[in-house]
Design a protein around this motif. Structure first.
Motif, short mmCIF file in Angstrom:
data_model
loop_
_atom_site.label_atom_id
_atom_site.label_comp_id
_atom_site.label_asym_id
_atom_site.label_seq_id
_atom_site.Cartn_x
_atom_site.Cartn_y
_atom_site.Cartn_z
N SER A 94 0.80 -1.23 0.10
CA SER A 94 0.30 -0.08 -0.29
C SER A 94 1.08 1.15 0.04
CB SER A 94 -0.66 -0.59 1.01
OG SER A 94 -0.20 0.13 2.30
N SER A 95 2.38 0.58 0.04
CA SER A 95 2.83 2.56 0.13
C SER A 95 3.59 2.33 -1.59
CB SER A 95 4.72 2.01 0.63
OG SER A 95 3.96 1.94 1.66
N GLN A 96 4.69 3.54 -1.40
CA GLN A 96 4.90 3.69 -3.11
C GLN A 96 5.86 4.21 -3.35
OE1 GLN A 96 0.55 6.03 -4.87
NE2 GLN A 96 0.74 4.56 -6.54
N LEU A 97 6.84 4.50 -4.04
CA LEU A 97 7.81 5.27 -4.63
C LEU A 97 7.38 5.90 -5.63
CD1 LEU A 97 10.75 6.78 -4.41
CD2 LEU A 97 11.45 4.53 -6.35
N LYS A 98 7.65 7.40 -5.67
CA LYS A 98 6.63 8.15 -7.02
C LYS A 98 6.87 9.09 -7.45
CE LYS A 98 1.73 9.83 -8.12
NZ LYS A 98 0.63 9.52 -7.94
N LEU A 99 6.80 9.45 -8.68
CA LEU A 99 7.99 10.53 -9.13
C LEU A 99 6.78 11.45 -9.28
CD1 LEU A 99 9.85 12.37 -10.12
CD2 LEU A 99 9.54 10.94 -12.47
#
Length: 832
Positions: A94-99
Motif C-alpha cells: 500500500s506504499s509507493q515510490l512515486k515521481l
C-alpha cells in the motif's frame, strides 16, 4: 493436444501472465512523471543491470520496509543506499515510490502521507524522469538531456560509498556530505558513527562519534595518498583522486578493472571498511580504519570493556548488565552500554545488611578517557576520595590519583603481553563484591577482611596443589605417552635427553632449528627450538593450546611443547620422507623420482591443508611462508603443511608492522611490497609458485643452460594461452608419463594463483575444487609483474630465508563446495 485443451491453453495464457506479474517482482528502467512502484516492483539499473531498487526488509525485521538499492548479481543480499532509513514503512503493497508532477521523487505510506522526498523546488514539468544507473547512482534527470542531473543519490549517501561517488565539503554553503553507519546490523536508521571531510577545509577525513567526538583522522592528502593511511600506497586495484577548488573539496576513487565489485562502508562498529566481492567466498576485507576496533570511541558504551582478542569485542563490566540485552548480544549494537545490577549506597557509605560499597581491582587495563586528577599523596587517600564521592565510579593510582565520574567509557582489557596496562578500581555495591570471582575487593568492612583472608588461604592451598601436580607431571611426562588429542608439556631436560642434547639436526629456518628426537616410548619426534618468540609464558601456552586443537590430515601434528623461561620448543610428529624440496631439487635423490600421480596428490593435499587453515578454523590462519621446504611427507608420501602454527604464534607482532615483508624470495606475493595488510591470498600466490615447481621439478628462476625458458611461470602461462605442448612443461625426469588433463588443470590453477591483484586469485577452497575436477577453469592472463621479471631475466629478491615473524589475521568468509562440475568463463575474470 485436442481442440478443447488447445482452446483452454490459449485463453489461460493472458491470465497466467497477469497472475505472475502481480505476485513476482519485475524491473522497469525508468519512472516518468506520475508513475510509481510498490510491493515487489523494482527498478533495474541501465546497462548491465548490476543494481536494483525497490522495497526491502533488513535482517530478520518483519513489517519494516525501506526503499533501497542493492547489488543484483551477487549471491549475498547487500544494500548500498536507503532512502527512508529513519522512517520505515509497515506495508510495501500500500506504499509507493512515486515521481510527482512537480518533479519531486517521494515515498508515500499507506495513508498517502509523504514520509521522504527529494525536496526539490517544485516546478511544473513533465520532462523529468527517474533512473538507476549501472554505477549504483539513482538520479532524477531531464528527459531530453540524460546528462543533465537534477538530483542524485550519490549526493546523499547513507553508509556506503561506491566507486565514482564522493564525500565532499561544499565551500560555498559549508555543507558536508557524511557517510553514516546503520544503527545496527538489522536497522538502517542513522547510527552513531560518521565519516566527513574536515569542516575547516583541510584535506583530511574525520570519523566522528555522535557528530561531536573525532576519534580518527586520515591525515592530510600529500598528492598521492592520505598520510595516515599507508594501505593506499602501491595498490593495484584503486585509482584515487583528490580535488580542491574554489567551490568544493572532495575525494573519489575508481577501479582499474571495472569487473571488480568493491564498496567502502561506514560500519556499525565504527570502522571504515574497504571490501571487494569474491565469487564463491563473499565480501573480502581489503583494509579497515582505525586498525583496531578498540580505538573506536565509546564502542562498548558506558561501563563496557573492549577486548581485541575476544570473539565478541564488547562485554559489560562485572556488576553490570546490558541496557538492551538483544541489541548488545545479538546485533553488535553496544552503544546503549551497561547498567548496574545493584545501586551504590553513595555519599555516607551507609551499611546495608552489614555491607558497604567497595572496589573491584581490574588488572592490565587500558584506562578510560576523561579522568580527573586529585592532589592526594597516597593510594589510600585516592580510594577514600572516590568512595566518598557519589559521582565517582572508578579510580586508579600510579604515583598520582585519577578518578572517573559519571559514565566510564573507552575501557579496554589488554592482553598479557601488552606492557602499558594499569590497575583500575571499579566501585561496586557490597553484594557484588561478595560474589566476585575475579579481582580483589578493596577496603571497607570486617566482612571484606575476612573474605580476603579466606581467599588468601584458598589461593595458597591451590598454589601448593598445582605445584605438587606440576612436579608429578614432569616426572611422568618423560616416561609416559601423552593422552591422544592432548598436548604434552615437556620439560627442557626431557627434550634435551630425547634429542641427545640436540645433536641430530634435521633442518632450520628463520624460526629456529629442528632436531630429531626419540621419546621414552620409542616415538620418533621432530623438536623445533624457537627463536624470536617474545610472548609471555601464559600467552605462549594459550596460543600453543589453540594450535594443538587444529588437526587435519594435511597439517603436521603438534604433540607437545616446552616453555621454561626463554626456552620455547614445539614437538611435532616426525616425517620420515623429509621435505618436498629434497625430491624436487636435490640431485642426491635423483633416483627417487616422484611420479605424476604422487605429485598431483601432494598438490591436492597441500591445497586441502591450506583451505582448512584459511576457511575452517575459528580464526583464519595465514601461513606466510609456503614453499617446498615447508611441505613435509610421511611414510606414504602424504603431504603435511608444516610451520603453520608459527604464523599464529607471532601474529600480533606482524599486525603492527604491515610494511615488513615476510616469507622467502621467489614465493612472495606483490602486495608484500605495497604496505597493505596481508590476506590469505598471499598464501595462494605462494602456493601457485610452488605448484609450478612441483610440475617442472626445478626452481622457477632456474637460469641454467638446459633450462632456456628463463622464468618458468611466465613461459608456462604462454604455453597454456597459446595452446602449446602442455607436456613440455613437465619435469623431464617423468619422461612424459602423466595425465594430460591433470597437468593442464594444475598449470591453469598455478597461473590463476599468481595473479598480481589478489582479488583475481582463487581461494584455496576453490583451488581444491578445481584440482578435484569439480570446477572447470579457463586460461588466465599473464601477470604483469612476471612479464617484467621474464623480460629482465632476473628475479625479485626480497629475503634469502624464511622470516621469523609471519602472521595470523581475523576471519575471512568461507567458500562453499559443489557436488557437480561448474564452468568458469574466461572473460573478463574467470576466477571471480
Amino acid at each position: 493436444m485436442n481442440a478443447r485443451n488447445s482452446a483452454w491453453f490459449f485463453l489461460s495464457v493472458p491470465f497466467l501472465c497477469f497472475s505472475l506479474n502481480t505476485h513476482l517482482s519485475f524491473g522497469v528502467e525508468t519512472l516518468s512523471v506520475g508513475e510509481s512502484i510498490s510491493g515487489d516492483q523494482t527498478i533495474v539499473s541501465e546497462g548491465d543491470g548490476n543494481f536494483e531498487l525497490g522495497f526491502f526488509t533488513p535482517g530478520n525485521i518483519s513489517q519494516k520496509y525501506y526503499i533501497g538499492i542493492w547489488y543484483r548479481k551477487i549471491s549475498e543480499f547487500t544494500t548500498i543506499w536507503v532512502a527512508n532509513r529513519d522512517k520505515p514503512l509497515s506495508d510495501k503493497y500500500s506504499s509507493q515510490l512515486k515521481l510527482l508532477e512537480d518533479g519531486n521523487l517521494v515515498i508515500l505510506d499507506s495513508s498517502k502521507t509523504i514520509i521522504w522526498s527529494t525536496n526539490l523546488t517544485p516546478k511544473s514539468s513533465n520532462s523529468t524522469e527517474a533512473a538507476l544507473r549501472d554505477s549504483g547512482n539513482f538520479v532524477l534527470r531531464d528527459v531530453s538531456n540524460s546528462s543533465d542531473l537534477i538530483w542524485q543519490s550519490f549526493d546523499h549517501p547513507t553508509d556506503t560509498w561506491l566507486p565514482g561517488g564522493k564525500i565532499r565539503l561544499n565551500k560555498l554553503t559549508h555543507e558536508s556530505q557524511r557517510l553514516t553507519s546503520w544503527k545496527n546490523s538489522e536497522d538502517p536508521a542513522t547510527g552513531l558513527f560518521s565519516l566527513e571531510l574536515d569542516p575547516a577545509g583541510t584535506s583530511q577525513y574525520f570519523i566522528m562519534w555522535n557528530g561531536s567526538v573525532q576519534y580518527w583522522t586520515s591525515g592530510t592528502w600529500n598528492g598521492h595518498i592520505f598520510s595516515l593511511v599507508p594501505e593506499m600506497r602501491s595498490n593495484y586495484i584503486y585509482n584515487f583522486t583528490y580535488v580542491n577548488n574554489t567551490e568544493e573539496n572532495y575525494f573519489t576513487y575508481n577501479l582499474y578493472n571495472s569487473s571488480i565489485i568493491s564498496r567502502f562502508v561506514m560500519d556499525v562498529a565504527g570502522q571504515i571498511n574497504q571490501l571487494t566481492w569474491v565469487a564463491g567466498v563473499g565480501w573480502n576485507l581489503f583494509w579497515a580504519q582505525p586498525r583496531q576496533k578498540c580505538e573506536v570511541h565509546a564502542l562498548c558504551g558506558a561501563f563496557g570493556t573492549c577486548n581485541e582478542q575476544a570473539s565478541t569485542s564488547c562485554s559489560c563490566l562485572q556488576g553490570f548488565n546490558p541496557r538492551n540485552a538483544i541489541d548488545y548480544s545479538n546485533l553488535s549494537d553496544w552503544s546503549g552500554g551497561c547498567v548496574r545490577n545493584t545501586p551504590l549506597q553513595c555519599m555516607n557509605n551507609a551499611s546495608v545488611n552489614g555491607g558497604k560499597d567497595g572496589f573491584l581491582k581490574m588488572s592490565n587495563m587500558g584506562l578510560p578517557i576523561n579522568s580527573q586528577s586529585l592532589a592526594v599523596g597516597s593510594a589510600q587517600a585516592c580510594e577514600l576520595a572516590c568512595l566518598n564521592n557519589c559521582s565517582c565510579n572508578a579510580y586508579a593510582y600510579d604515583g598520582g590519583c585519577s578518578v572517573w565520574e559519571g559514565d566510564v567509557l573507552n575501557l579496554e582489557q589488554l592482553s598479557d603481553d601488552d606492557t602499558g596496562g594499569k590497575d583500575l578500581y571499579l566501585k561496586l555495591a557490597s553484594s557484588e563484591l561478595s560474589n566476585t570471582t575475579s579481582g580483589v575487593p578493596k577496603k571497607g568492612s570486617a566482612t571484606g577482611a575476612i573474605v580476603g583472608a579466606v581467599s588468601g588461604v584458598v589461593a595458597l592451598l591451590g598454589f601448593l596443589v598445582v605445584l605438587i601436580w606440576t612436579r608429578q607431571r614432569r616426572k611422568l611426562v618423560g616416561t609416559s605417552k601423552g593422552v591422544e588429542g592432548y598436548l604434552v608439556p615437556f620439560s627442557y631436560k626431557d627434550l634435551q635427553i630425547a634429542t641427545k642434547n640436540f645433536s641430530e639436526k634435521l633442518g632450520g629456518g628463520g624460526f629456529g632449528s629442528v632436531f630429531k628426537g626419540i621419546l621414552p616410548d620409542s616415538t620418533v619426534v621432530a623438536v623445533k627450538k624457537l627463536e624470536g618468540i617474545s610472548q609471555g609464558e601464559k600467552q605462549f601456552r594459550t596460543e600453543v593450546s589453540t594450535i594443538g586443537t587444529i588437526q587435519h590430515v594435511n597439517l603436521i601434528r603438534l604433540r607437545g611443547f616446552c616453555s621454561e623461561g626463554t626456552k620455547r620448543m614445539l614437538v611435532y610428529d616426525f616425517m620420515p620422507k623429509g621435505s618436498l624440496d629434497s625430491y624436487l631439487f636435490n640431485e642426491k635423490k635423483s633416483s627417487e623420482v616422484l611420479d605424476w600421480k604422487m605429485r598431483y596428490q601432494i598438490a591436492l593435499g597441500t591445497a586441502r591443508g591450506l583451505a582448512y587453515l584459511h576457511e575452517k578454523c575459528r580464526e583464519c590462519i595465514i601461513h606466510c611462508d609456503i614453499k617446498p621446504e615447508n611441505i613435509l611427507l610421511d611414510a606414504e608420501f602424504c603431504s603435511k603443511v608444516a610451520d603453520f602454527g608459527l604464523a599464529k604464534l607471532v601474529g600480533r607482532e606482524f599486525s603492527r608492522v604491515l610494511t615488513t615483508m615476510r616469507g622467502t624470495r621467489g614465493y612472495l606475493a606483490p602486495e608484500w611490497i605495497s604496505g597493505v595488510a596481508i590476506t590469505a591470498k598471499a598464501d595462494v600466490y605462494s602456493y601457485g609458485m610452488m605448484l609450478f615447481e612441483l610440475i617442472s621439478g626445478r626452481r622457477n628462476s632456474d637460469q641454467s643452460d638446459d633450462h632456456k625458458c628463463g622464468f618458468f611461470p611466465t613461459w608456462a602461462a604462454r604455453q597454456i594461452n597459446e595452446e602449446g605442448e602442455i607436456l613440455s612443461l613437465l619435469d623431464c625426469k617423468l619422461e612424459g608419463n602423466a595425465d594430460l588433463a591433470e597437468v593442464n588443470r594444475a598449470c591453469k590453477v598455478a597461473c590463476w594463483c599468481i595473479q598480481d591483484e589478489e582479488v583475481h586469485r582463487p581461494s584455496m577452497g576453490l583451488v581444491v575444487q578445481i584440482l578435484e575436477g569439480v570446477v572447470e577453469v579457463s586460461p588466465s592472463p599473464i601477470p604483469r609483474t612476471l612479464q617484467i621479471l621474464s623480460e629482465n631475466h632476473e628475479h625479485m629478491v626480497f629475503f634469502s630465508e624464511s622470516s621469523s615473524n609471519p602472521s595470523s589475521h581475523s576471519q575471512s568468509p568461507k567458500s562453499g563446495t559443489s557436488s557437480k562440475v561448474r564452468s568458469i568463463k574466461s572473460s573478463p575474470n574467470p576466477m571471480t
